[in-house]
Design a protein around this motif. Structure first.
Motif, PDB file in Angstrom:
ATOM      1  N   VAL A  47       0.758  -1.217  -0.146  1.00 20.19           N
ATOM      2  CA  VAL A  47      -0.002   0.187  -0.192  1.00 20.19           C
ATOM      3  C   VAL A  47       0.977   1.357   0.106  1.00 20.19           C
ATOM      4  N   ARG A  48       2.009   1.139   0.643  1.00 22.54           N
ATOM      5  CA  ARG A  48       2.863   2.400   0.858  1.00 22.54           C
ATOM      6  C   ARG A  48       3.528   2.514  -0.660  1.00 22.54           C
ATOM      7  N   VAL A  49       3.950   1.526  -1.423  1.00 24.50           N
ATOM      8  CA  VAL A  49       4.334   1.799  -2.536  1.00 24.50           C
ATOM      9  C   VAL A  49       3.305   2.424  -3.688  1.00 24.50           C
ATOM     10  N   ALA A  50       1.994   1.710  -3.467  1.00 24.47           N
ATOM     11  CA  ALA A  50       0.997   2.039  -4.359  1.00 24.47           C
ATOM     12  C   ALA A  50       0.690   3.522  -4.215  1.00 24.47           C
ATOM     13  N   ASN A  51       0.620   3.873  -2.960  1.00 26.07           N
ATOM     14  CA  ASN A  51       0.242   5.489  -2.743  1.00 26.07           C
ATOM     15  C   ASN A  51       1.536   6.280  -3.404  1.00 26.07           C
ATOM     16  N   ARG A  52       2.622   5.865  -3.404  1.00 27.61           N
ATOM     17  CA  ARG A  52       3.799   6.737  -4.120  1.00 27.61           C
ATOM     18  C   ARG A  52       3.610   6.726  -5.475  1.00 27.61           C
ATOM     19  N   LEU A  53       3.134   5.508  -6.095  1.00 28.13           N
ATOM     20  CA  LEU A  53       3.092   5.522  -7.721  1.00 28.13           C
ATOM     21  C   LEU A  53       1.767   5.938  -8.271  1.00 28.13           C
ATOM     22  N   LEU A  54       0.787   5.579  -7.449  1.00 29.31           N
ATOM     23  CA  LEU A  54      -0.611   6.149  -8.247  1.00 29.31           C
ATOM     24  C   LEU A  54      -0.658   7.435  -8.277  1.00 29.31           C
ATOM     25  N   PRO A  55      -1.454   8.138  -9.170  1.00 28.35           N
ATOM     26  CA  PRO A  55      -1.741   9.447  -9.517  1.00 28.35           C
ATOM     27  C   PRO A  55      -2.671   9.931  -8.300  1.00 28.35           C
ATOM     28  N   LEU A 108      -7.872  11.981   1.278  1.00 30.81           N
ATOM     29  CA  LEU A 108      -7.543  10.591   1.067  1.00 30.81           C
ATOM     30  C   LEU A 108      -6.246  10.398   0.369  1.00 30.81           C
ATOM     31  N   THR A 109      -5.584   9.171   0.640  1.00 34.65           N
ATOM     32  CA  THR A 109      -4.113   8.987  -0.381  1.00 34.65           C
ATOM     33  C   THR A 109      -5.067   8.181  -1.359  1.00 34.65           C
ATOM     34  N   PRO A 110      -3.928   7.816  -2.311  1.00 35.74           N
ATOM     35  CA  PRO A 110      -4.655   7.319  -3.652  1.00 35.74           C
ATOM     36  C   PRO A 110      -5.258   6.036  -3.565  1.00 35.74           C
ATOM     37  N   VAL A 111      -4.802   5.246  -2.718  1.00 30.78           N
ATOM     38  CA  VAL A 111      -5.318   3.939  -2.159  1.00 30.78           C
ATOM     39  C   VAL A 111      -6.609   4.236  -1.436  1.00 30.78           C
ATOM     40  N   GLY A 112      -6.500   5.215  -0.593  1.00 25.20           N
ATOM     41  CA  GLY A 112      -7.882   5.391   0.176  1.00 25.20           C
ATOM     42  C   GLY A 112      -8.790   5.860  -1.003  1.00 25.20           C
ATOM     43  N   HIS A 113      -8.489   6.519  -1.822  1.00 24.85           N
ATOM     44  CA  HIS A 113      -9.425   7.040  -2.826  1.00 24.85           C
ATOM     45  C   HIS A 113     -10.023   5.875  -3.621  1.00 24.85           C
ATOM     46  N   LEU A 114      -9.295   4.899  -4.011  1.00 30.44           N
ATOM     47  CA  LEU A 114      -9.647   3.833  -4.666  1.00 30.44           C
ATOM     48  C   LEU A 114     -10.571   2.927  -3.807  1.00 30.44           C
ATOM     49  N   ILE A 115     -10.345   2.666  -2.454  1.00 25.67           N
ATOM     50  CA  ILE A 115     -11.196   2.042  -1.662  1.00 25.67           C
ATOM     51  C   ILE A 115     -12.563   2.681  -1.415  1.00 25.67           C
ATOM     52  N   THR A 116     -12.492   4.147  -1.277  1.00 33.14           N
ATOM     53  CA  THR A 116     -13.811   4.718  -0.979  1.00 33.14           C
ATOM     54  C   THR A 116     -14.677   4.766  -2.215  1.00 33.14           C
ATOM     55  N   ARG A 117     -14.023   4.916  -3.462  1.00 30.96           N
ATOM     56  CA  ARG A 117     -14.838   4.719  -4.633  1.00 30.96           C
ATOM     57  C   ARG A 117     -15.451   3.329  -4.764  1.00 30.96           C
ATOM     58  N   GLU A 118     -14.903   2.484  -4.580  1.00 32.52           N
ATOM     59  CA  GLU A 118     -15.344   1.032  -4.645  1.00 32.52           C
ATOM     60  C   GLU A 118     -16.593   0.866  -3.580  1.00 32.52           C
TER      61      GLU A 118
END
Length: 277
Positions: free
Chosen positions: A19-27, A72-82
């Motif tokens: 998740v830490r890596v994804a938050n750095r790489l995702l827009p 929200l972080t990028p991963v948090g945004h994806l989870i919330t949208r889902e």
């Protein structure tokens, strides 16, 4: 036996390495909009009837609060949208299963456990749920109350709840010290109220103070009426003649609405049991 505890290092919350890596790489997250979420839900469910439109105002308030306050972080945004799309898909499937001409099943007055968080209400709920005469809400039902449209085989709603349990254990293992979540165990009916977007679920997982303030003064009747519809739908699937056992701290603030919608309901809480007459 090990005892679960939860970290109080709020400045440095736990994040799995992936998740830490994804938050750095995702827009960075983009604003969630009502129309985009509704369209995504329609496309996924292949349905278009969301039922009464009284969920739209609270959804708009929530989305505005998320955009301005949730950070929200990028991963948090994806989870919330889902999660939001999932709730909307649930509404579509519920109203596909419950057509306007379908008469709701008459329900016996439920037994409702109330109490503040961390006061043993989950333990009490699971103790009373051992009574075979009670109908309790399983976690997999709370996440997907509409009957499965699968033609044969195992109910996919159960497998989806089991995946959700594993995902939560991966993303936030400490949470299980706060509230045990198991796909096949009793769960809080606040997840049913959440389908009306008038529940305390968002503020339990997001920083949304504007939405929380709006909720305090909002009419909860649409949410409780929707829950009654969902309980009727679930009763048709199993346990039609059993009395529901419900539980969530959410009810404490809106007991008047609960008793209006569920006439004759019995409350267990605050070391007392009472019935509205």
């Amino acid at each position: 036996m090990s005892v679960r505890t939860t970290s109080r290092d709020y400045a440095r919350p736990y994040r799995p390495r992936a998740v830490r890596v994804a938050n750095r790489l995702l827009p960075g997250p983009r604003r969630l909009t009502r129309d985009a979420l509704l369209d995504a839900a329609r496309a996924r469910a292949k349905l278009d009837d969301f039922g009464p439109p009284d969920f739209l105002e609270p959804l708009d308030v929530l989305l505005d609060s998320i955009a301005r306050e949730a950070r929200l972080t990028p991963v948090g945004h994806l989870i919330t949208r889902e999660r939001l799309i999932g709730v909307l898909v649930n509404r579509l499937e519920v109203f596909a299963a419950h057509r306007p001409w379908t008469r709701p099943l008459e329900l016996a007055p439920p037994v409702v456990i109330t109490g503040l968080q961390r006061t043993g209400t989950t333990l009490l709920q699971r103790l009373l749920a051992a009574d075979p005469s009670r109908r309790w809400l399983a976690s997999w039902e709370a996440l997907s109350p509409a009957p499965s449209r699968a033609r044969a085989g195992a109910d996919p709603r159960v497998a989806a709840a089991e995946r959700a349990e594993r995902a939560l254990a991966y993303l936030a293992p400490d949470f299980f010290a706060v509230h045990p979540v198991h796909a096949h165990a009793p769960e809080e009916d606040v997840l049913l109220l959440d389908q009306a977007f008038r529940s305390t679920v968002p503020e339990a997982t997001l920083r949304v103070p504007t939405y929380s303030r709006w909720l305090e003064s909002a009419d909860q009747t649409p949410a409780y009426r929707h829950e009654r519809l969902l309980l009727s739908l679930l009763s048709r699937q199993r346990g039609a003649n059993k009395r529901w056992l419900l539980k969530t701290p959410h009810h404490l603030e809106w007991l008047d609405v609960l008793f209006d919608v569920f006439e004759g309901a019995r409350e267990i809480g605050r070391a007392s049991c009472r019935e509205r007459v």
